[in-house]
Scaffold this active site. Structure first.
Site, PDB file in Angstrom:
ATOM      1  N   ALA A  14      -3.412  -0.702  12.445  1.00 29.04           N
ATOM      2  CA  ALA A  14      -4.833  -0.794  12.088  1.00 29.04           C
ATOM      3  C   ALA A  14      -5.525  -2.006  12.688  1.00 29.04           C
ATOM      4  O   ALA A  14      -6.750  -2.053  12.721  1.00 29.04           O
ATOM      5  CB  ALA A  14      -4.994  -0.816  10.572  1.00 29.04           C
TER       6      ALA A  14
ATOM      7  N   LYS B 185       0.823  -1.215   0.000  1.00 23.92           N
ATOM      8  CA  LYS B 185       0.000   0.000   0.000  1.00 23.92           C
ATOM      9  C   LYS B 185       0.852   1.258   0.000  1.00 23.92           C
ATOM     10  O   LYS B 185       0.557   2.216  -0.708  1.00 23.92           O
ATOM     11  CB  LYS B 185      -0.916   0.029   1.229  1.00 23.92           C
TER      12      LYS B 185
ATOM     13  N   LYS C 140       8.413  -7.326   9.030  1.00 22.60           N
ATOM     14  CA  LYS C 140       8.009  -6.591   7.830  1.00 22.60           C
ATOM     15  C   LYS C 140       9.096  -5.670   7.288  1.00 22.60           C
ATOM     16  O   LYS C 140       9.082  -5.299   6.123  1.00 22.60           O
ATOM     17  CB  LYS C 140       6.750  -5.750   8.116  1.00 22.60           C
TER      18      LYS C 140
ATOM     19  N   THR D 108       3.967   1.643  -0.991  1.00 20.69           N
ATOM     20  CA  THR D 108       4.659   1.770  -2.281  1.00 20.69           C
ATOM     21  C   THR D 108       3.712   2.302  -3.355  1.00 20.69           C
ATOM     22  O   THR D 108       4.070   3.201  -4.121  1.00 20.69           O
ATOM     23  CB  THR D 108       5.241   0.411  -2.707  1.00 20.69           C
TER      24      THR D 108
ATOM     25  N   TRP E 103       6.956  -0.009  -7.837  1.00 27.14           N
ATOM     26  CA  TRP E 103       8.285  -0.433  -7.406  1.00 27.14           C
ATOM     27  C   TRP E 103       9.288  -0.316  -8.558  1.00 27.14           C
ATOM     28  O   TRP E 103      10.398   0.170  -8.380  1.00 27.14           O
ATOM     29  CB  TRP E 103       8.228  -1.875  -6.899  1.00 27.14           C
TER      30      TRP E 103
ATOM     31  N   PHE F 231      -3.231  -2.217   6.831  1.00 21.87           N
ATOM     32  CA  PHE F 231      -3.736  -3.570   6.604  1.00 21.87           C
ATOM     33  C   PHE F 231      -4.841  -3.558   5.537  1.00 21.87           C
ATOM     34  O   PHE F 231      -4.847  -2.708   4.644  1.00 21.87           O
ATOM     35  CB  PHE F 231      -4.190  -4.224   7.905  1.00 21.87           C
TER      36      PHE F 231
ATOM     37  N   ARG G  33       1.840   7.229   7.406  1.00 22.70           N
ATOM     38  CA  ARG G  33       2.150   7.031   8.819  1.00 22.70           C
ATOM     39  C   ARG G  33       3.663   6.873   9.007  1.00 22.70           C
ATOM     40  O   ARG G  33       4.380   6.498   8.092  1.00 22.70           O
ATOM     41  CB  ARG G  33       1.461   5.774   9.347  1.00 22.70           C
TER      42      ARG G  33
ATOM     43  N   PHE H 292       4.380  -7.591  -9.530  1.00 28.05           N
ATOM     44  CA  PHE H 292       5.600  -8.290  -9.142  1.00 28.05           C
ATOM     45  C   PHE H 292       6.159  -9.001 -10.374  1.00 28.05           C
ATOM     46  O   PHE H 292       5.408  -9.357 -11.291  1.00 28.05           O
ATOM     47  CB  PHE H 292       5.311  -9.319  -8.039  1.00 28.05           C
TER      48      PHE H 292
END
Length: 557
Positions: free
Chosen positions: A274, A71, A105, A73, A410, A302, A94, A382
């Site tokens: 979240a 999210k 993570k 990215t 990305w 999330f 955030r 991806f």
């Protein structure tokens, strides 16, 4: 061959933060500098008239895999894309917590060509906001224990009823349940205590819900602590704690200005999780960006059943924000996950699993529509994705009258989001509707909980434990029925069972306990065995980090 995130960041020299501020039509005097690449923005820059004319866009996601679906990215990449097509845009995010940074993570500054920088600073101590929140929280803890010890100012607090916990911004399971005050009469009253992680602190929630400094101070005073021996409620204001706590937060309340790799503005502020809090950046940060930009991209943590639900039912409702569009991030690997594929096979082509897992994305699409908003699906690309898998999602969404667009945030940054940016801009320009929350804060608590459970999770009923029923009674006695509901629930399922992937149906949720966040104006139903202090994985991300003799950091991403 792709460059590493670190190599990409280092190959794109940052511009001085004053140059970023100039893009927002700010003067140097408007900045409170933190070196050359970070600055605080004073609250007087918030302009309600300009906010009315700004366009707010929320980025959320389907139910995530443990590593997340990108999210942040995509949020950064979309803002880059908006600027790329000539729209003045700022991304609002955030702040990362050190717990996930050193845990599983990793950092939360985006990735690849869609990052906010200076990435190492943002992921570590940044401008000290988390430290200030931690200290304000723990000051209140110290004042509580000091009052228990006092012979002249004792408020008669029953230690068994104290709900306030200390916090630390680290994953440390050994601190979940502890005993404090040992060592004799000079060292305090022995009692059970525990630590939460800093993003779970009510001080964090309060900072992110406060409209201004006076509101912050009032909310801090309203923090519920526990009861006296004669059953009277005790609040932080009874300990005269609010001013001292606010002093520690006098700079933390100001949003932080940084930049993206493509030298566009980014505002980063606050960091509640979240699954156990509201999962969005501060109201002040969002309003700051809307005061300074035509298009504001923000994210909620999330999946949409958590972050987006809380953004739309709590933050936007309270702050009177009107989001114009929602971007729903999906990945092929997450759809495979919800189709029953094991983690080690996420990168193996499997169209049938994608088809089976699409039910999860479809439920999130339905949920967003319930707020009178039409989402755009961003397929976060991806290298393992196949054209066939992506095309299935695009066509399936089209059958639902939903646009699905491949986002190459990305790999390409803004240039990889031109189509997504144009589509979102068109939706914003055409949207004349007001979004609609699912419930009113004035509704009875049980009604609010059931509405979220039925409409968002797909549950058929809500069960309450005896402990939760007793808490409901106390909440009503305290006059807190008009608070918002901030559900604490697993992020890996629509249900309260983390193993139920896809789109579970025919289930009940169980409210095991209910917490009161009177300063934040939340009632927090606890579903399942939620923890406010995570633990480190067997192989923490910290093991892959290194720093050389020149202070250059590697492995932090």
């Amino acid at each position: 061959m792709f460059l590493s995130d670190i190599e990409i960041a280092h190959s794109n020299p940052m511009t001085h933060i004053k140059n970023i501020a100039h893009k927002l039509y700010l003067d140097d005097k408007d900045l409170e500098m933190y070196g050359n690449y970070k600055a605080k923005l004073p609250l007087e820059l918030i302009d309600e008239d300009k906010i009315e004319n700004s366009n707010l866009i929320l980025v959320t996601a389907i139910t995530p895999t443990p590593a997340g679906e990108g999210k942040t990215t995509v949020s950064i990449g979309l803002s880059e894309g908006m600027n790329f097509i000539g729209k003045q845009s700022t991304v609002v995010l955030r702040e990362p917590s050190l717990g996930p940074v050193f845990g599983i993570k990793g950092g939360a500054a985006g990735g690849g060509c869609s990052q906010v920088v200076p990435m190492e600073d943002i992921n570590l101590h940044f401008t000290g906001d988390f430290n200030a929140i931690e200290k304000a929280n723990n000051l209140l803890s110290a004042l509580i224990d000091n009052n228990l010890q006092s012979k002249t100012k004792n408020l008669n607090i029953d230690p068994r009823t104290i709900v306030w916990k200390r916090v630390i911004d680290m994953n440390d399971r050994a601190l979940r349940n502890i005993i404090i005050g040992l060592g004799g009469t000079a060292n305090g009253i022995p009692r059970e205590e525990g630590f939460n992680i800093t993003p779970a602190s009510e001080v964090m929630a309060i900072l992110c819900m406060a409209k201004d400094f006076d509101d912050l101070k009032e909310r801090l005073g309203n923090i519920f602590i526990g009861y006296t021996y004669d059953k009277k409620p005790i609040f932080a204001r009874d300990l005269k704690a609010q001013d001292a706590m606010a002093i520690l937060l006098k700079d933390a309340i100001k949003p932080n200005l940084v930049q993206t790799l493509e030298k566009n503005p980014a505002i980063i502020h606050g960091g509640p999780f979240a699954n156990i809090a509201q999962g969005t950046n501060s109201i002040i940060a969002t309003k700051m960006a809307m005061s300074l930009s035509d298009y504001v991209i923000t994210e909620a943590g999330f999946g949409a059943d958590l972050g987006a639900e809380k953004f739309l039912n709590i933050k936007a409702a309270y702050a009177e924000l009107n989001p114009k569009a929602v971007v729903l991030v999906a990945t092929i690997r997450a759809l495979k996950h919800h189709g029953g594929v094991a983690k080690e096979d996420y990168n193996t082509p499997n169209l049938e699993a994608v088809k089976k897992g699409f039910c999860n994305l479809e439920k999130h699409i339905e949920n967003i529509k319930k707020f009178n908003l039409t989402p755009v699906v961003a397929i976060n690309s991806f290298v393992s994705d196949t054209m066939e898998e992506q095309e299935f999602i695009i066509q399936k969404c089209k059958s639902l009258q939903i646009e699905a667009i491949v986002s190459k945030s990305w790999q390409m940054g803004g240039e990889g989001n031109i189509e997504l940016a144009k589509t979102v801009a068109d939706i914003v320009d055409e949207n004349q509707d007001e979004y609609t929350p699912l419930y009113q804060w004035s509704d009875p608590i049980e009604n609010k909980v059931f509405t979220i459970a039925r409409e968002i999770y797909g549950a058929i009923g809500v069960d309450y434990s005896p402990q939760a029923k007793q808490k409901l009674k106390k909440i009503k006695e305290l006059g807190f029925e008009n608070f918002a509901v901030c559900m604490a629930k697993t992020q890996t399922s629509f249900s309260d069972n983390p193993k139920l992937i896809g789109r579970p149906e025919g289930f009940n949720i169980t409210v095991r306990d209910i917490e009161i966040a009177a300063g934040a104006q939340f009632i927090i139903p606890i579903l399942g065995s939620m923890m406010r202090m995570p633990g480190l994985p067997e192989t923490p991300a910290s093991e892959g980090m290194h720093i050389d003799e020149y202070g250059t950091i590697g492995g932090l991403s």
